[in-house]
Motif scaffolding. Structure first.
Motif: not given
Lengths: 165, 274
Positions: A55-67, B159-175
Protein backbone atom coordinates in the motif's frame (compact mmCIF):
# COMPACT_ATOMS: atom_id res chain seq x y z
CA UNK A 1 13.21 0.91 11.17
CA UNK A 2 12.63 -1.53 8.25
CA UNK A 3 9.40 0.28 7.35
CA UNK A 4 11.17 3.66 7.38
CA UNK A 5 13.70 2.24 4.93
CA UNK A 6 10.84 0.81 2.88
CA UNK A 7 9.05 4.18 2.85
CA UNK A 8 12.17 6.01 1.65
CA UNK A 9 12.79 3.32 -0.97
CA UNK A 10 9.27 3.42 -2.42
CA UNK A 11 9.36 7.24 -2.56
CA UNK A 12 12.66 7.12 -4.43
CA UNK A 13 11.33 4.48 -6.81
CA UNK A 14 8.22 6.62 -7.42
CA UNK A 15 10.47 9.58 -8.30
CA UNK A 16 12.60 7.46 -10.63
CA UNK A 17 9.51 5.92 -12.22
CA UNK A 18 8.02 9.33 -13.04
CA UNK A 19 11.27 10.92 -14.26
CA UNK A 20 13.92 8.51 -15.51
CA UNK A 21 12.15 5.33 -16.62
CA UNK A 22 9.69 6.82 -19.15
CA UNK A 23 12.71 7.85 -21.25
CA UNK A 24 13.94 4.27 -21.50
CA UNK A 25 11.59 2.32 -23.71
CA UNK A 26 12.30 -1.31 -24.51
CA UNK A 27 9.88 -3.18 -26.82
CA UNK A 28 7.81 0.03 -26.90
CA UNK A 29 7.17 0.13 -23.15
CA UNK A 30 9.01 1.11 -20.00
CA UNK A 31 9.56 -0.94 -16.88
CA UNK A 32 7.37 -0.79 -13.80
CA UNK A 33 10.13 -0.68 -11.19
CA UNK A 34 7.64 -0.26 -8.34
CA UNK A 35 5.88 -3.51 -9.26
CA UNK A 36 9.20 -5.36 -9.51
CA UNK A 37 10.45 -3.95 -6.20
CA UNK A 38 7.26 -4.80 -4.32
CA UNK A 39 7.05 -8.32 -5.72
CA UNK A 40 10.71 -8.93 -4.88
CA UNK A 41 10.06 -7.52 -1.40
CA UNK A 42 7.19 -9.94 -0.89
CA UNK A 43 9.25 -12.89 -2.14
CA UNK A 44 12.42 -12.09 -0.19
CA UNK A 45 11.07 -10.56 3.02
CA UNK A 46 7.71 -12.27 3.28
CA UNK A 47 4.01 -11.51 3.20
CA UNK A 48 3.86 -9.74 6.55
CA UNK A 49 6.12 -6.91 5.40
CA UNK A 50 4.62 -6.93 1.90
CA UNK A 51 1.20 -6.19 3.36
CA UNK A 52 2.55 -2.89 4.69
CA UNK A 53 4.96 -2.00 1.88
CA UNK A 54 2.59 -2.66 -1.05
CA UNK A 55 0.00 0.00 0.00
CA UNK A 56 2.92 2.36 0.71
CA UNK A 57 4.19 1.83 -2.84
CA UNK A 58 0.74 2.35 -4.33
CA UNK A 59 0.29 5.56 -2.36
CA UNK A 60 3.75 6.91 -3.28
CA UNK A 61 3.20 6.23 -6.97
CA UNK A 62 -0.34 7.62 -6.88
CA UNK A 63 0.87 10.87 -5.32
CA UNK A 64 3.33 11.46 -8.15
CA UNK A 65 1.73 10.04 -11.30
CA UNK A 66 -0.94 11.57 -13.51
CA UNK A 67 -3.75 9.21 -12.61
CA UNK A 68 -6.32 9.25 -9.86
CA UNK A 69 -4.88 8.61 -6.40
CA UNK A 70 -5.78 5.06 -5.43
CA UNK A 71 -5.49 3.61 -8.94
CA UNK A 72 -1.94 2.34 -8.48
CA UNK A 73 -2.80 1.01 -5.01
CA UNK A 74 -5.76 -0.95 -6.37
CA UNK A 75 -3.68 -2.30 -9.26
CA UNK A 76 -1.00 -3.54 -6.87
CA UNK A 77 -3.36 -5.63 -4.69
CA UNK A 78 -3.15 -8.78 -6.88
CA UNK A 79 0.59 -8.79 -6.27
CA UNK A 80 0.07 -9.83 -2.64
CA UNK A 81 -2.62 -12.34 -3.58
CA UNK A 82 -0.36 -13.90 -6.21
CA UNK A 83 2.51 -14.11 -3.76
CA UNK A 84 0.37 -16.53 -1.77
CA UNK A 85 0.94 -18.99 -4.62
CA UNK A 86 4.35 -19.45 -3.07
CA UNK A 87 2.71 -21.44 -0.34
CA UNK A 88 1.39 -23.92 -2.94
CA UNK A 89 4.99 -24.66 -4.03
CA UNK A 90 4.10 -25.26 -7.68
CA UNK A 91 7.61 -24.30 -8.74
CA UNK A 92 10.83 -25.21 -6.99
CA UNK A 93 13.03 -22.16 -6.50
CA UNK A 94 11.98 -18.75 -5.28
CA UNK A 95 13.65 -16.85 -8.09
CA UNK A 96 11.87 -18.72 -10.90
CA UNK A 97 8.62 -18.22 -9.05
CA UNK A 98 9.36 -14.48 -8.82
CA UNK A 99 9.77 -14.33 -12.60
CA UNK A 100 6.50 -16.19 -13.12
CA UNK A 101 4.69 -13.97 -10.64
CA UNK A 102 5.96 -10.75 -12.22
CA UNK A 103 4.44 -11.86 -15.54
CA UNK A 104 1.06 -12.43 -13.87
CA UNK A 105 1.30 -9.28 -11.71
CA UNK A 106 2.05 -7.13 -14.77
CA UNK A 107 -1.01 -8.54 -16.55
CA UNK A 108 -3.18 -7.86 -13.49
CA UNK A 109 -1.71 -4.35 -12.96
CA UNK A 110 -2.26 -3.17 -16.55
CA UNK A 111 -5.76 -4.67 -16.79
CA UNK A 112 -6.86 -3.05 -13.51
CA UNK A 113 -5.50 0.35 -14.63
CA UNK A 114 -7.43 -0.03 -17.90
CA UNK A 115 -10.63 -0.97 -16.05
CA UNK A 116 -10.27 2.12 -13.81
CA UNK A 117 -9.75 4.31 -16.89
CA UNK A 118 -12.86 2.79 -18.51
CA UNK A 119 -14.97 3.23 -15.38
CA UNK A 120 -13.86 6.87 -15.07
CA UNK A 121 -15.08 7.59 -18.58
CA UNK A 122 -12.02 7.17 -20.77
CA UNK A 123 -12.05 5.29 -24.04
CA UNK A 124 -10.01 2.13 -23.77
CA UNK A 125 -8.74 0.35 -26.87
CA UNK A 126 -8.91 -3.27 -25.70
CA UNK A 127 -7.94 -4.50 -29.14
CA UNK A 128 -4.19 -4.93 -29.35
CA UNK A 129 -3.53 -4.10 -25.69
CA UNK A 130 -2.15 -7.58 -25.01
CA UNK A 131 0.45 -7.56 -27.77
CA UNK A 132 1.34 -3.88 -27.60
CA UNK A 133 1.43 -3.24 -23.86
CA UNK A 134 0.86 -6.21 -21.54
CA UNK A 135 3.21 -8.83 -23.05
CA UNK A 136 6.11 -6.40 -23.72
CA UNK A 137 5.68 -4.85 -20.23
CA UNK A 138 5.71 -8.32 -18.62
CA UNK A 139 8.93 -9.23 -20.45
CA UNK A 140 10.63 -5.92 -19.56
CA UNK A 141 9.57 -6.26 -15.91
CA UNK A 142 10.83 -9.86 -15.83
CA UNK A 143 14.23 -8.64 -17.04
CA UNK A 144 14.37 -6.33 -14.04
CA UNK A 145 13.65 -9.08 -11.51
CA UNK A 146 17.21 -10.53 -11.26
CA UNK A 147 18.97 -7.29 -10.22
CA UNK A 148 16.18 -6.05 -7.92
CA UNK A 149 15.57 -9.46 -6.35
CA UNK A 150 19.34 -9.98 -5.93
CA UNK A 151 19.90 -6.58 -4.30
CA UNK A 152 17.00 -7.10 -1.91
CA UNK A 153 18.25 -10.58 -1.03
CA UNK A 154 21.72 -9.21 -0.32
CA UNK A 155 20.23 -6.41 1.74
CA UNK A 156 18.12 -8.78 3.82
CA UNK A 157 20.87 -10.27 5.95
CA UNK A 158 18.78 -9.55 9.03
CA UNK A 159 16.40 -12.35 7.95
CA UNK A 160 19.21 -14.87 7.57
CA UNK A 161 20.98 -14.05 10.84
CA UNK A 162 20.69 -16.99 13.26
CA UNK A 163 18.39 -16.19 16.12
CA UNK A 164 19.88 -16.41 19.64
CA UNK A 165 18.72 -19.42 21.61
CA UNK B 1 -6.39 -17.38 0.39
CA UNK B 2 -5.87 -17.09 4.14
CA UNK B 3 -8.33 -15.11 6.23
CA UNK B 4 -5.60 -12.58 7.07
CA UNK B 5 -4.94 -11.97 3.35
CA UNK B 6 -8.68 -11.71 2.77
CA UNK B 7 -9.09 -9.03 5.43
CA UNK B 8 -6.03 -7.18 4.12
CA UNK B 9 -7.38 -7.29 0.54
CA UNK B 10 -10.75 -5.88 1.58
CA UNK B 11 -9.16 -3.15 3.71
CA UNK B 12 -6.70 -2.00 1.03
CA UNK B 13 -9.37 -2.20 -1.64
CA UNK B 14 -11.70 -0.06 0.46
CA UNK B 15 -8.90 2.47 1.07
CA UNK B 16 -8.00 2.58 -2.64
CA UNK B 17 -11.64 3.05 -3.72
CA UNK B 18 -12.07 5.77 -1.06
CA UNK B 19 -8.96 7.57 -2.37
CA UNK B 20 -10.21 7.17 -5.95
CA UNK B 21 -13.53 8.77 -5.02
CA UNK B 22 -11.83 11.67 -3.22
CA UNK B 23 -9.38 12.12 -6.08
CA UNK B 24 -12.17 12.10 -8.69
CA UNK B 25 -13.94 14.83 -6.67
CA UNK B 26 -10.68 16.85 -6.80
CA UNK B 27 -10.39 16.80 -3.00
CA UNK B 28 -6.84 15.45 -2.95
CA UNK B 29 -5.35 18.08 -5.27
CA UNK B 30 -3.74 20.08 -2.40
CA UNK B 31 -2.04 16.93 -1.05
CA UNK B 32 -0.69 15.97 -4.47
CA UNK B 33 0.39 19.59 -5.00
CA UNK B 34 2.45 19.48 -1.77
CA UNK B 35 4.07 16.17 -2.76
CA UNK B 36 4.97 17.49 -6.21
CA UNK B 37 6.34 20.70 -4.65
CA UNK B 38 8.70 18.57 -2.56
CA UNK B 39 9.74 16.11 -5.24
CA UNK B 40 9.54 18.08 -8.52
CA UNK B 41 13.10 19.52 -8.24
CA UNK B 42 14.45 15.99 -7.89
CA UNK B 43 12.21 14.70 -10.70
CA UNK B 44 13.30 17.61 -12.91
CA UNK B 45 17.00 16.99 -12.23
CA UNK B 46 16.69 13.24 -12.85
CA UNK B 47 14.74 13.82 -16.08
CA UNK B 48 17.47 16.14 -17.41
CA UNK B 49 20.28 13.81 -16.32
CA UNK B 50 18.65 10.70 -17.79
CA UNK B 51 17.98 12.15 -21.24
CA UNK B 52 21.54 11.77 -22.59
CA UNK B 53 21.62 8.19 -21.29
CA UNK B 54 18.22 7.49 -22.87
CA UNK B 55 19.51 8.89 -26.17
CA UNK B 56 22.52 6.59 -25.86
CA UNK B 57 20.33 3.52 -25.31
CA UNK B 58 18.14 4.57 -28.22
CA UNK B 59 21.24 4.88 -30.42
CA UNK B 60 22.41 1.39 -29.53
CA UNK B 61 19.25 0.00 -31.07
CA UNK B 62 20.04 1.74 -34.37
CA UNK B 63 23.10 -0.41 -35.00
CA UNK B 64 23.10 0.19 -38.76
CA UNK B 65 23.59 3.88 -38.28
CA UNK B 66 25.81 3.50 -35.26
CA UNK B 67 29.13 3.13 -37.04
CA UNK B 68 28.83 6.32 -39.11
CA UNK B 69 27.37 8.22 -36.22
CA UNK B 70 30.09 7.01 -33.90
CA UNK B 71 32.81 8.33 -36.19
CA UNK B 72 31.07 11.67 -36.47
CA UNK B 73 30.60 11.86 -32.72
CA UNK B 74 34.23 10.94 -32.07
CA UNK B 75 35.39 13.72 -34.37
CA UNK B 76 33.00 16.10 -32.68
CA UNK B 77 34.15 15.07 -29.22
CA UNK B 78 37.74 15.87 -30.08
CA UNK B 79 36.77 19.41 -30.81
CA UNK B 80 34.61 19.85 -27.78
CA UNK B 81 35.84 21.04 -24.42
CA UNK B 82 34.14 22.22 -21.27
CA UNK B 83 33.92 25.84 -22.37
CA UNK B 84 32.31 24.99 -25.69
CA UNK B 85 29.80 22.69 -23.93
CA UNK B 86 28.78 25.50 -21.62
CA UNK B 87 28.38 27.91 -24.55
CA UNK B 88 26.33 25.42 -26.49
CA UNK B 89 23.99 24.99 -23.53
CA UNK B 90 23.53 28.76 -23.44
CA UNK B 91 22.94 28.81 -27.17
CA UNK B 92 20.25 26.11 -26.90
CA UNK B 93 18.51 28.08 -24.22
CA UNK B 94 18.67 31.22 -26.35
CA UNK B 95 17.21 29.35 -29.31
CA UNK B 96 14.35 28.08 -27.20
CA UNK B 97 13.62 31.57 -25.94
CA UNK B 98 13.89 32.92 -29.48
CA UNK B 99 11.41 30.31 -30.70
CA UNK B 100 9.06 31.23 -27.87
CA UNK B 101 9.25 34.83 -29.00
CA UNK B 102 8.58 33.86 -32.61
CA UNK B 103 5.48 31.90 -31.63
CA UNK B 104 4.22 34.86 -29.63
CA UNK B 105 4.89 37.21 -32.55
CA UNK B 106 3.15 34.85 -34.98
CA UNK B 107 0.05 34.80 -32.77
CA UNK B 108 -0.21 38.36 -31.40
CA UNK B 109 -3.79 37.81 -30.21
CA UNK B 110 -2.96 34.68 -28.26
CA UNK B 111 -1.57 34.52 -24.77
CA UNK B 112 0.97 31.87 -23.91
CA UNK B 113 2.38 30.69 -20.63
CA UNK B 114 5.78 28.99 -20.72
CA UNK B 115 6.17 25.87 -18.55
CA UNK B 116 8.85 23.30 -17.86
CA UNK B 117 8.19 19.58 -18.17
CA UNK B 118 9.49 17.82 -15.05
CA UNK B 119 7.84 14.40 -14.95
CA UNK B 120 6.09 11.82 -17.11
CA UNK B 121 3.25 9.43 -16.39
CA UNK B 122 4.80 6.03 -15.56
CA UNK B 123 1.93 3.88 -16.83
CA UNK B 124 2.28 2.23 -20.22
CA UNK B 125 -1.36 2.92 -21.05
CA UNK B 126 -1.28 6.71 -20.66
CA UNK B 127 0.86 9.39 -22.31
CA UNK B 128 1.07 12.40 -20.01
CA UNK B 129 3.68 14.90 -18.84
CA UNK B 130 3.69 17.09 -15.73
CA UNK B 131 4.40 20.83 -16.02
CA UNK B 132 5.37 23.35 -13.34
CA UNK B 133 2.35 25.63 -13.85
CA UNK B 134 -1.04 25.29 -12.22
CA UNK B 135 -4.22 27.04 -11.13
CA UNK B 136 -2.30 29.91 -9.55
CA UNK B 137 -0.79 30.69 -12.98
CA UNK B 138 -4.20 30.63 -14.66
CA UNK B 139 -3.97 27.11 -16.06
CA UNK B 140 -7.33 25.37 -16.43
CA UNK B 141 -8.48 21.94 -17.57
CA UNK B 142 -8.87 21.69 -21.34
CA UNK B 143 -6.30 24.36 -22.17
CA UNK B 144 -4.20 23.60 -25.22
CA UNK B 145 -0.44 23.02 -24.97
CA UNK B 146 2.05 23.56 -27.81
CA UNK B 147 5.82 23.31 -28.20
CA UNK B 148 8.10 26.33 -28.38
CA UNK B 149 7.94 25.74 -32.15
CA UNK B 150 4.14 26.10 -32.11
CA UNK B 151 3.15 22.50 -32.87
CA UNK B 152 0.48 20.71 -30.87
CA UNK B 153 1.50 18.77 -27.75
CA UNK B 154 -1.87 18.03 -26.11
CA UNK B 155 -4.23 19.48 -23.56
CA UNK B 156 -4.42 19.98 -19.81
CA UNK B 157 -6.39 17.20 -18.11
CA UNK B 158 -5.51 17.57 -14.42
CA UNK B 159 -4.67 20.79 -12.56
CA UNK B 160 -3.29 21.37 -9.07
CA UNK B 161 -2.42 24.74 -7.52
CA UNK B 162 1.15 24.85 -8.88
CA UNK B 163 1.30 21.91 -11.28
CA UNK B 164 -0.68 20.35 -14.08
CA UNK B 165 -0.75 17.16 -16.14
CA UNK B 166 -0.88 17.40 -19.94
CA UNK B 167 -2.35 14.49 -21.91
CA UNK B 168 -0.31 14.17 -25.10
CA UNK B 169 -1.84 13.76 -28.55
CA UNK B 170 -0.23 10.28 -28.67
CA UNK B 171 -2.32 9.14 -25.67
CA UNK B 172 -4.69 6.29 -26.67
CA UNK B 173 -7.61 8.37 -25.39
CA UNK B 174 -6.66 11.46 -27.40
CA UNK B 175 -8.68 12.53 -30.47
CA UNK B 176 -8.04 15.80 -32.30
CA UNK B 177 -10.17 17.11 -35.17
CA UNK B 178 -7.71 17.62 -37.98
CA UNK B 179 -7.33 18.41 -41.66
CA UNK B 180 -4.78 17.93 -44.40
CA UNK B 181 -3.40 21.38 -45.18
CA UNK B 182 -2.97 20.76 -48.92
CA UNK B 183 -6.35 19.18 -49.75
CA UNK B 184 -8.36 20.42 -46.70
CA UNK B 185 -9.62 16.85 -46.22
CA UNK B 186 -10.85 16.44 -42.66
CA UNK B 187 -10.54 13.62 -40.16
CA UNK B 188 -9.58 12.85 -36.58
CA UNK B 189 -6.01 12.32 -35.38
CA UNK B 190 -5.91 9.68 -32.64
CA UNK B 191 -3.21 8.27 -30.41
CA UNK B 192 -2.62 4.60 -29.69
CA UNK B 193 -0.78 2.24 -27.34
CA UNK B 194 2.08 2.07 -29.83
CA UNK B 195 2.51 5.89 -29.55
CA UNK B 196 1.63 6.09 -33.24
CA UNK B 197 -0.63 8.85 -34.50
CA UNK B 198 -3.25 7.86 -37.04
CA UNK B 199 -5.66 10.05 -38.97
CA UNK B 200 -9.04 8.38 -39.08
CA UNK B 201 -12.24 8.94 -41.07
CA UNK B 202 -10.44 10.06 -44.22
CA UNK B 203 -12.49 8.79 -47.15
CA UNK B 204 -10.77 6.82 -49.91
CA UNK B 205 -11.54 9.68 -52.30
CA UNK B 206 -9.68 12.21 -50.12
CA UNK B 207 -6.42 13.53 -51.55
CA UNK B 208 -3.68 12.61 -49.09
CA UNK B 209 0.01 12.15 -49.83
CA UNK B 210 3.08 11.35 -47.81
CA UNK B 211 4.65 14.56 -46.55
CA UNK B 212 1.35 16.48 -46.39
CA UNK B 213 1.02 18.73 -43.35
CA UNK B 214 -1.71 17.89 -40.80
CA UNK B 215 -3.28 20.78 -38.87
CA UNK B 216 -6.04 21.10 -36.29
CA UNK B 217 -9.37 21.87 -37.97
CA UNK B 218 -11.03 23.52 -34.97
CA UNK B 219 -14.14 21.35 -35.35
CA UNK B 220 -15.58 20.43 -31.96
CA UNK B 221 -14.06 23.46 -30.28
CA UNK B 222 -11.50 21.59 -28.18
CA UNK B 223 -8.52 22.89 -30.15
CA UNK B 224 -8.09 26.15 -32.10
CA UNK B 225 -7.81 25.74 -35.88
CA UNK B 226 -4.49 25.91 -37.69
CA UNK B 227 -2.13 24.37 -35.11
CA UNK B 228 0.44 22.05 -36.65
CA UNK B 229 0.10 18.41 -35.57
CA UNK B 230 2.57 16.68 -37.87
CA UNK B 231 3.24 15.29 -41.33
CA UNK B 232 1.68 12.34 -43.11
CA UNK B 233 4.28 9.57 -43.02
CA UNK B 234 2.32 6.72 -44.61
CA UNK B 235 -0.92 6.29 -46.55
CA UNK B 236 -2.59 2.94 -47.16
CA UNK B 237 -5.63 2.59 -49.36
CA UNK B 238 -7.79 -0.42 -49.90
CA UNK B 239 -10.89 -0.68 -52.08
CA UNK B 240 -12.55 -2.85 -49.47
CA UNK B 241 -12.25 -0.16 -46.80
CA UNK B 242 -14.31 3.01 -46.53
CA UNK B 243 -11.52 5.03 -44.97
CA UNK B 244 -7.82 5.41 -45.66
CA UNK B 245 -5.23 4.23 -43.16
CA UNK B 246 -3.09 7.33 -42.61
CA UNK B 247 -0.12 7.51 -40.24
CA UNK B 248 1.00 10.90 -38.97
CA UNK B 249 4.45 11.69 -37.62
CA UNK B 250 4.14 14.36 -34.90
CA UNK B 251 6.21 17.44 -35.58
CA UNK B 252 6.96 17.90 -31.91
CA UNK B 253 9.47 15.54 -30.28
CA UNK B 254 6.97 14.37 -27.68
CA UNK B 255 9.36 12.02 -25.91
CA UNK B 256 11.89 14.78 -25.29
CA UNK B 257 9.77 17.72 -24.19
CA UNK B 258 11.53 20.26 -21.98
CA UNK B 259 9.68 23.56 -22.37
CA UNK B 260 6.08 23.93 -23.55
CA UNK B 261 3.59 26.76 -23.96
CA UNK B 262 0.08 26.73 -22.50
CA UNK B 263 -2.38 28.62 -24.67
CA UNK B 264 -4.19 30.53 -21.93
CA UNK B 265 -6.26 32.77 -24.20
CA UNK B 266 -8.10 29.87 -25.87
CA UNK B 267 -11.15 28.53 -24.08
CA UNK B 268 -12.19 25.07 -25.26
CA UNK B 269 -15.90 24.64 -25.96
CA UNK B 270 -17.89 22.05 -24.04
CA UNK B 271 -20.31 20.97 -26.73
CA UNK B 272 -23.51 19.30 -25.63
CA UNK B 273 -25.32 16.77 -27.76
CA UNK B 274 -28.48 17.84 -29.65
Amino acid sequence: MRYVIAAVLVLLVAVVETSVLPSFRVLGVHANLMLVLLLSWAMVRGMEEAMVVVPMGGLALGLMDGQLLGAAMLALIPLVLLTEIREARIIEGEFLLAVLLILLSTLAYEVIILIILRVTGETVQWWGILSRVVVPAAIVNALLVPPVYGLLWLGSRDLRRPRPL
Amino acid sequence: MSSRTGVWTLAVMALAVFLLALSRANLLGPLQNVVLTIFSPLQNALTRVSEPAADFVSDIRRTDELSDENQALRAENERLNAEVARLRENETRLQQLSQLLQVKEAHPDEQFLAANVFAREPSNVKEMVAIDRGKRDGVREGMVVVTEGGSLVGSITRVYDDYAWVTLITDPNSAVSAMIQESRAQGVVSGSYSRRLTMEFLLQAAAVNEGDMVLTSGIGGAFPPGLVIGRVSAVESSRQEIFKDVTVEPLASLSRLETVLVLTSFTPLQLQGP
